[in-house]
Every structure is written in structure tokens, then in C-alpha cells.
Design a protein around this motif. Structure first.
Motif, PDB file in Angstrom:
ATOM      1  N   PRO A 109      -6.336   3.258  -9.650  1.00  0.00           N
ATOM      2  CA  PRO A 109      -7.132   3.279 -10.895  1.00  0.00           C
ATOM      3  C   PRO A 109      -8.408   4.115 -10.782  1.00  0.00           C
ATOM      4  O   PRO A 109      -8.863   4.677 -11.781  1.00  0.00           O
ATOM      5  CB  PRO A 109      -7.442   1.799 -11.124  1.00  0.00           C
ATOM      6  N   ASN A 110      -8.971   4.244  -9.572  1.00  0.00           N
ATOM      7  CA  ASN A 110     -10.188   5.052  -9.411  1.00  0.00           C
ATOM      8  C   ASN A 110      -9.850   6.512  -9.105  1.00  0.00           C
ATOM      9  O   ASN A 110     -10.693   7.250  -8.579  1.00  0.00           O
ATOM     10  CB  ASN A 110     -11.069   4.479  -8.306  1.00  0.00           C
ATOM     11  N   GLU A 111      -8.605   6.938  -9.386  1.00  0.00           N
ATOM     12  CA  GLU A 111      -8.121   8.311  -9.223  1.00  0.00           C
ATOM     13  C   GLU A 111      -7.891   8.709  -7.763  1.00  0.00           C
ATOM     14  O   GLU A 111      -7.483   9.835  -7.475  1.00  0.00           O
ATOM     15  CB  GLU A 111      -9.069   9.320  -9.869  1.00  0.00           C
ATOM     16  N   GLN A 112      -8.163   7.790  -6.811  1.00  0.00           N
ATOM     17  CA  GLN A 112      -7.825   8.103  -5.419  1.00  0.00           C
ATOM     18  C   GLN A 112      -6.303   7.988  -5.226  1.00  0.00           C
ATOM     19  O   GLN A 112      -5.593   7.365  -6.019  1.00  0.00           O
ATOM     20  CB  GLN A 112      -8.545   7.140  -4.471  1.00  0.00           C
ATOM     21  N   ILE A 113      -5.827   8.602  -4.139  1.00  0.00           N
ATOM     22  CA  ILE A 113      -4.372   8.612  -3.873  1.00  0.00           C
ATOM     23  C   ILE A 113      -4.108   7.790  -2.612  1.00  0.00           C
ATOM     24  O   ILE A 113      -4.705   8.057  -1.559  1.00  0.00           O
ATOM     25  CB  ILE A 113      -3.856  10.049  -3.695  1.00  0.00           C
ATOM     26  N   LEU A 114      -3.214   6.816  -2.745  1.00  0.00           N
ATOM     27  CA  LEU A 114      -2.819   5.974  -1.614  1.00  0.00           C
ATOM     28  C   LEU A 114      -1.426   6.414  -1.139  1.00  0.00           C
ATOM     29  O   LEU A 114      -0.482   6.536  -1.925  1.00  0.00           O
ATOM     30  CB  LEU A 114      -2.786   4.502  -2.024  1.00  0.00           C
ATOM     31  N   PHE A 115      -1.295   6.626   0.161  1.00  0.00           N
ATOM     32  CA  PHE A 115      -0.016   7.070   0.764  1.00  0.00           C
ATOM     33  C   PHE A 115       0.359   6.103   1.880  1.00  0.00           C
ATOM     34  O   PHE A 115      -0.459   5.834   2.770  1.00  0.00           O
ATOM     35  CB  PHE A 115      -0.163   8.486   1.315  1.00  0.00           C
ATOM     36  N   VAL A 116       1.549   5.569   1.814  1.00  0.00           N
ATOM     37  CA  VAL A 116       2.075   4.670   2.852  1.00  0.00           C
ATOM     38  C   VAL A 116       3.431   5.217   3.299  1.00  0.00           C
ATOM     39  O   VAL A 116       4.335   5.430   2.471  1.00  0.00           O
ATOM     40  CB  VAL A 116       2.225   3.233   2.350  1.00  0.00           C
ATOM     41  N   GLY A 117       3.593   5.470   4.598  1.00  0.00           N
ATOM     42  CA  GLY A 117       4.844   6.001   5.137  1.00  0.00           C
ATOM     43  C   GLY A 117       5.447   5.087   6.200  1.00  0.00           C
ATOM     44  O   GLY A 117       4.721   4.378   6.908  1.00  0.00           O
ATOM     45  N   TYR A 118       6.772   5.105   6.284  1.00  0.00           N
ATOM     46  CA  TYR A 118       7.495   4.279   7.259  1.00  0.00           C
ATOM     47  C   TYR A 118       8.325   5.210   8.140  1.00  0.00           C
ATOM     48  O   TYR A 118       9.212   5.922   7.662  1.00  0.00           O
ATOM     49  CB  TYR A 118       8.406   3.280   6.532  1.00  0.00           C
ATOM     50  N   ASN A 119       8.038   5.222   9.447  1.00  0.00           N
ATOM     51  CA  ASN A 119       8.749   6.058  10.398  1.00  0.00           C
ATOM     52  C   ASN A 119       9.956   5.270  10.942  1.00  0.00           C
ATOM     53  O   ASN A 119       9.777   4.206  11.547  1.00  0.00           O
ATOM     54  CB  ASN A 119       7.829   6.477  11.535  1.00  0.00           C
TER      55      ASN A 119
END
Length: 463
Positions: A143-153
Motif C-alpha cells: 500500500p505504501n508503493e514499496q515492492i515486497l519480493f519473496v522467493g523459494y529456492n
């Protein structure tokens, strides 16, 4: 010429030496091993595909769950929470990244967004150097325009893949190796047996019909084939022996009627001018009788050859033997009465047979002729028909002198007669005709001691 042909046949047989790689056992074993390898590969591939699909779905659930959990964290506390989660991931399976609205790195182990990443919050493949095949990732704008990235190896999936591939190659190699070893071990025995069969067959082909193919006693296909060949060789030996003895028997048996014929003709020729016509007619009639005896014996020989040739088997049909025996009983009853012999018939209900009616009648008539011939006046000849031990039995029994047990097989040959036969006229062909009929129908012909007398039995399977 015959010796050259035998040598050529033996040489050709010697050239065809069976090889282990060409034996059926070796080929079947290797084929089964190859099929088993294909099955194992297919099974392991299916297991891997199912496991990979399951792990991909687990990876999607993990990254999606992590993103949803972080959405509830306050924006000011989010960087610290990412550091805490990243520090707690000791295996390095889940990696986080926080970026500004413009994609500038803020926090986490992911230092740059993958090119073309979709910010829709849905899992997608993470195709980046250093990550295993099957890695998944989620990127979502906060919502604050930041980007969240979560990755699974997908390290677990990669490890499982390595284990499965190693197991696959080792199992395939082991199965093929065991298949080859078993093929060799299982092929050596049949190869030796085939070689022994080949050696014996060469001896048989060279004319030694006393040889027989070896039997292992296991009842396998080689034993079945060897038994059939042994039976064939035995039959050929008997036929050759009979052929060799036919000439001597014919010469011995026909010498008397030929001498009589020549004597009558010679006497007729010498007395032609001095003998009355009535006497000449007697000589001619005796000559004709001697000629008829010769022709009758030749016809009997021809009849045996005709029956043995199986030329009449097309006339086989299902029939009830009872009416046939009743008809023959009526025909021979008057003949038996003239000889002072009592003829009786006891016919029980029996199943139908598959037989040629004319040939069966001819066999029974020959048995009746022999029984009446060797039964003295006042004797008794019995005709029987019954069903016992699953077989139909046609029996002709008399109370004459019988045939000794050592002569019973011999008298079935052409021109062979029993020890009492020289006292009775005949050519020794009647029982040979009966034996030929039995062979043509695959009946069992046996002789039993009637005490006194002889019982001849034709045994047949029901239709």
C-alpha cells in the motif's frame, strides 16, 4: 552315394553350432531385463514427476503465505521483520527482498528485482542464476508503493532429483548386469542340452537308429521335443525293420503256393496230350486256386498299406459301435454253427466313437475269422462291447489255444504267426490288418489271456 550324403548331412549339422547369444533363454532373459529397466525408469519418472509437482505446489503455498503474513506487518517495522525472518532461514531456502517504488534495494538478500517480474502477488518461476530448477517467487506492491519480493529456492527438489537420477542409473545398470549374468547362467544349460541333442541327431542321421535324444526329466519344451523325436525314431526303426523283413517273409510265405502253381502247370503241360480233359481241368483248377492264394495275400498286403497311408481318414464319423457288432454277429452266427462253435454277443450301452465304419468292421471281421479258425468244434467265441475306465472296449474272446505272451507283439507284424499257426492255414496277415486299423484310428490294441483262449481288445476314447 549314401555315405557321401550322410557325410554331407553330418558336416552341415556340425557347422550349425548354437551360440549363447542366440539361445532363446539368453534372449528372453535379456529382453525381460530390458523391459524391467523400462518399467523401472517409467515408475521412477512418474514418482519424480508427482513429487516435483507436489513440491512446486508447496513452494507456491510457502511464498504466498509469507507475502500474506508480511502484509499485516506495519510498514515501519517491515524492514526489521524481513531481517529477522531472513536470519531465521538457516537453510537459505526462502529469500526476501524489499524495494522502493522505483525498484531500489532497501532490505533482504535479494538485491535486485528479476527482469520482467510481475507485481500481481501470484507465484511464478524464479529463473535466475544460482537458484535450482523449480524455484518459485512472488512480487507484490504494498500500500505504501514499496515492492515486497519473496522467493523459494527448490533445494529439496534438486536433492530429490539427484537421488532419483542416481538411483535410476544405478538400478538400470544393476538390472541389466543381473540380466546378462542370468542370461549366461540360464543359457549354458540349454546350450549344452542342445549340443547333446545335435550330436545324437547326427548319429541318427548317419543311420544309427538305436540312439535316443537325452531327456532331463523336467518336462520342459526340449523334453517334449526330444520325446516326440524319440518316438518318431522308434517308429522309423520299426518300419525299417519291418521293411527289411518283408522281403524274406514274402519269399518264405509265397514259396509254397508258387511251387504248387508251377508244379500244377508243369504237370498239366507234360500230360497235355495223354491226360483226359477232366484231369486237365482238375490241374487247371488247382493252378487257379494257387494263383488265388497268391493274389489274396498280395491284396492283404495292399490293404495294410492302404490303411497305414491314412488315405481313408476323411471318412471318419461319429458312430455307435453296437449296431455294427449286432450286424456282424448275425452274419457270423451261421458260419459258427456250421463249425459247431457257439457265438454270443454281450453289448452294453456305450458312448459313440469317431471311426470309419468300414475299417472298424474289417478289423472285427478279421478278429472273428481268427477266433473261429483257432476254436475247436464245441468251443465258444464271445463278442463284447462295454465301457470301462473311460474307454470303449470292443472284445473278441475265444477258448482256443491262445497266443503266448512273448508272441503277442510279434504276431501283429506281417507274415508273423504264432506257435500254433503252422497247424492252421493262413498267411499271418489278419492281425496285421487289425493293427493297421488300430493305428489309423489311434485305438489301443491289446491281447489278454482268457484262461483258456485269447481275448483281443480294441480300446477307444469316446467321441
Amino acid at each position: 552315394m549314401s555315405a557321401d550324403l550322410s557325410d554331407l548331412t553330418a558336416a552341415r549339422c556340425a557347422e550349425v553350432r548354437p551360440r549363447l547369444s542366440r539361445t532363446t533363454t539368453f534372449r528372453l532373459t535379456v529382453t525381460y531385463a530390458a523391459v524391467l529397466v523400462i518399467v523401472v525408469v517409467s515408475l521412477i519418472s512418474l514418482i519424480y514427476w508427482q513429487a516435483a509437482d507436489y513440491m512446486v505446489r508447496q513452494g507456491d503455498a510457502i511464498v504466498t503465505g509469507q507475502v500474506r503474513a508480511l502484509l499485516y506487518v506495519d510498514a515501519n517495522d517491515l524492514p526489521d521483520e524481513i531481517d529477522r525472518l531472513q536470519a531465521g532461514d538457516l537453510r537459505g531456502v526462502i529469500q526476501y527482498g524489499l524495494f522502493s517504488a522505483q525498484g531500489r534495494y532497501l532490505r533482504g538478500k535479494v538485491f535486485s528485482l528479476p527482469p520482467g517480474v510481475m507485481l500481481n502477488g501470484k507465484p511464478h518461476d524464479w529463473l535466475e542464476t544460482g537458484f535450482e530448477d523449480g524455484a518459485r517467487a512472488v512480487a507484490k506492491r504494498l500500500p505504501n508503493e514499496q515492492i515486497l519480493f519473496v522467493g523459494y529456492n527448490a533445494k529439496t527438489l534438486a536433492g530429490l532429483r539427484d537421488i532419483i537420477f542416481d538411483s535410476l542409473w544405478w538400478s538400470a545398470a544393476l538390472i541389466l548386469a543381473i540380466g546378462l549374468v542370468l542370461g549366461v547362467l540360464l543359457g549354458v544349460g540349454p546350450l549344452r542340452r542342445v549340443r547333446a541333442v545335435q550330436i545324437i541327431s547326427q548319429r541318427i542321421a548317419s543311420g544309427d537308429l538305436s540312439q535316443r535324444l537325452p531327456l532331463s526329466g523336467r518336462g520342459d519344451e526340449l523334453d517334449a521335443l526330444s520325446s516326440l523325436v524319440n518316438r518318431m525314431v522308434s517308429e522309423i526303426g520299426l518300419l525299417l525293420e519291418e521293411v527289411k523283413s518283408v522281403g524274406d517273409n514274402v519269399a518264405h510265405d509265397l514259396r509254397t503256393p508258387l511251387n504248387k502253381l508251377r508244379a500244377h502247370l508243369h504237370r498239366t503241360l507234360e500230360d497235355w496230350s495223354e491226360t483226359p480233359d477232366e484231369q486237365l481241368q482238375v490241374h487247371v483248377e488247382k493252378s487257379l486256386h494257387a494263383a488265388d492264394v497268391l493274389l489274396g495275400r498280395f491284396r492283404a498286403l495292399q490293404r495294410i498299406a492302404e490303411i497305414d497311408s491314412n488315405a481313408r481318414l476323411a471318412r471318419m464319423a461319429t458312430l455307435n459301435p453296437a449296431p455294427l457288432l449286432e450286424e456282424l454277429f448275425e452274419d457270423y452266427q451261421a458260419v459258427a454253427e456250421e463249425e459247431g462253435i457257439r457265438l454270443s454277443l454281450c453289448a452294453e450301452p456305450v458312448p459313440a466313437l469317431v471311426a470309419d465304419r468300414e475299417l472298424l468292421a474289417e478289423a472285427v471281421m478279421n478278429l472273428l475269422d481268427n477266433a473261429l479258425k483257432f476254436t475247436a468244434s464245441g468251443g465258444h467265441v464271445q463278442m463284447g462291447l462295454r465301457f470301462a475306465m473311460g474307454r470303449v472296449r470292443i472284445e473278441i474272446q475265444d477258448n482256443g489255444p491262445g497266443i503266448s505272451s512273448q508272441d503277442r507283439e510279434r504276431v501283429l507284424r506281417r507274415f508273423c504267426r504264432g506257435q500254433h499257426d503252422p497247424l492252421v492255414s493262413g498267411a499271418g496277415l489278419g492281425l496285421a490288418i487289425v493293427a493297421a486299423v488300430a493305428r489309423a484310428h489311434d485305438f489301443d490294441l491289446c491281447m489278454e489271456d482268457a484262461q483258456p483262449g485269447l481275448r483281443v481288445v480294441l480300446q477307444a476314447r469316446p467321441a
